[in-house]
Enzyme design. Structure first.
Site, PDB file in Angstrom:
ATOM      1  CG  HIS A   1      -8.968  -2.314  -1.534  1.00 31.86           C
ATOM      2  ND1 HIS A   1      -9.626  -1.109  -1.427  1.00 31.86           N
ATOM      3  CD2 HIS A   1      -8.586  -2.650  -0.280  1.00 31.86           C
ATOM      4  CE1 HIS A   1      -9.638  -0.727  -0.159  1.00 31.86           C
ATOM      5  NE2 HIS A   1      -9.020  -1.647   0.564  1.00 31.86           N
TER       6      HIS A   1
ATOM      7  CD  GLU B   1      -8.476   4.045  -1.888  1.00 32.07           C
ATOM      8  OE1 GLU B   1      -7.626   4.793  -2.426  1.00 32.07           O
ATOM      9  OE2 GLU B   1      -8.393   3.647  -0.707  1.00 32.07           O
TER      10      GLU B   1
ATOM     11  CB  CYS C   1      -4.411   8.218   2.935  1.00 36.06           C
ATOM     12  SG  CYS C   1      -5.054   8.486   4.577  1.00 36.06           S
TER      13      CYS C   1
ATOM     14  CB  SER D   1      -5.369  -2.098   2.271  1.00 38.21           C
ATOM     15  OG  SER D   1      -4.163  -1.840   1.594  1.00 38.21           O
TER      16      SER D   1
END
Length: 348
Positions: free
Chosen positions: A126, A128, A232, A262
């Protein structure tokens, strides 16, 4: 759901990407990978002549960048080597990296400075996670990290922490999930947990608990274990809202968002444990309420399902709706209108 759809970080990233074309009307504009994981948004950017650059590796296209070019960094951020390359080429940079992602970066940089290995809960491929892993190397490049995804991965690491084991087997299992030179016999002595910000909160917490227990079992205390909540806020809010909605009896759940998102995938995982759940990109995939084209997470493929029995003989049906943090409001509205239309109801 009470919370769904665009979060602040995504809105900011899209606004900055659109604004870049207005501010630089005549410049070439490039984007590292995708701004967010939503095909509709990325299609609109392509129509604005914003060209996507490779995000997995730096190739020759980066050498063609000129000082007058503009490069947009996506909401996920980008690995440090990409940022260094853009600086080297002297381009204008529009950095849309989400603030919550940068909080994780500060945490893993702190771990590196203190000699703590970052255990990153995330998907190794991914954008990130790759960006975060590059920051876990620290300012001098001598930090360490290990990316783990599942509870099975966690248990394997915990067993190694407690008892050691076959180093070569460990490195082979986690190939591509750590920096070159990673040594589990040395670099699992002091660990700190961080995560891809869009992971399932309950799973991240369980991973933290298991790793803390393993360190405590080995050392007699958790002194060599560090943790900081880096989930988050928007991801957490959307997951919590879905759990709350699932307390209501529903006939099916629709989850709208990009297939490679995701945070959206985790909403699907939560829903499918309770009721028929369909992961759709947009309203066009609802051919009828009995025939829905949707994405199967477990087989990584799109399929068409017939759920006529869900509605057979029912005058009233209850349909749940939620959407990932990268799903535009217009796609959510179109889905709602499509559902009502198929039940013969007209919305104003």
């Amino acid at each position: 759901a009470q919370d769904f759809g665009f979060c602040y970080g995504v809105e900011r990233a899209i606004d900055l990407a659109y604004a870049s074309r207005k501010v630089f009307p005549d410049n070439r504009i490039f984007l590292i990978g995708e701004i967010i994981h939503n095909p509709e948004v990325n299609r609109q950017l392509r129509e604005m002549d914003i060209v996507s650059l490779p995000w997995k590796e730096i190739d020759a296209t980066y050498d063609d960048l000129q000082p007058e070019d503009v490069v947009i960094v996506p909401a996920f951020g980008a690995p440090t080597k990409f940022m260094e390359k853009i600086d080297e080429r002297g381009c204008y940079t529009v950095d849309t990296t989400c603030g919550d992602v940068m909080k994780v970066w500060r945490r893993v940089r702190g771990y590196a400075k203190e000699g703590i290995t970052s255990i990153i809960h995330g998907k190794e491929n991914h954008e990130e996670t790759r960006a975060t892993a590059s920051r876990a190397l620290g300012e001098n490049g001598d930090g360490h990290y290990l990316v783990i995804l599942t509870l099975a991965d966690t248990d394997y690491v915990c067993d190694y922490i407690r008892s050691g084991g076959d180093k070569e087997a460990f490195l082979k299992r986690f190939e591509g999930c750590h920096e070159q030179g990673f040594d589990p016999d040395v670099h699992l002595r002091r660990i700190g947990v961080a995560n891809q910000t869009t992971m399932l909160k309950s799973e991240t917490l369980e991973i933290q608990n298991r790793l803390a227990k393993a360190i405590s079992d080995r050392d007699g205390s958790s002194e060599n274990f560090s943790v900081f909540d880096t989930i988050c806020g928007a991801t957490q809010e959307r997951q919590d809202a879905l759990f709350e909605m699932l307390k209501t009896k529903m006939d099916m759940l629709l989850v709208v968002g990009g297939y490679n998102s995701s945070n959206t995938a985790h909403l699907v995982e939560i829903g499918e444990k309770e009721l028929p759940t369909f992961f759709i990109r947009d309203a066009s995939q609802i051919r009828s309420l009995e025939e829905i084209v949707h994405y199967d997470l477990h087989h990584a493929e799109e399929k068409t399902s017939d759920y006529a029995d869900v509605f057979a003989g029912k005058e009233h049906v209850t349909i749940g709706l939620t959407a990932g943090a990268s799903c535009p409001n217009n796609l959510i509205e179109e889905t709602i209108r499509r559902v009502f239309e198929l039940r013969g109801e007209k919305l104003g």
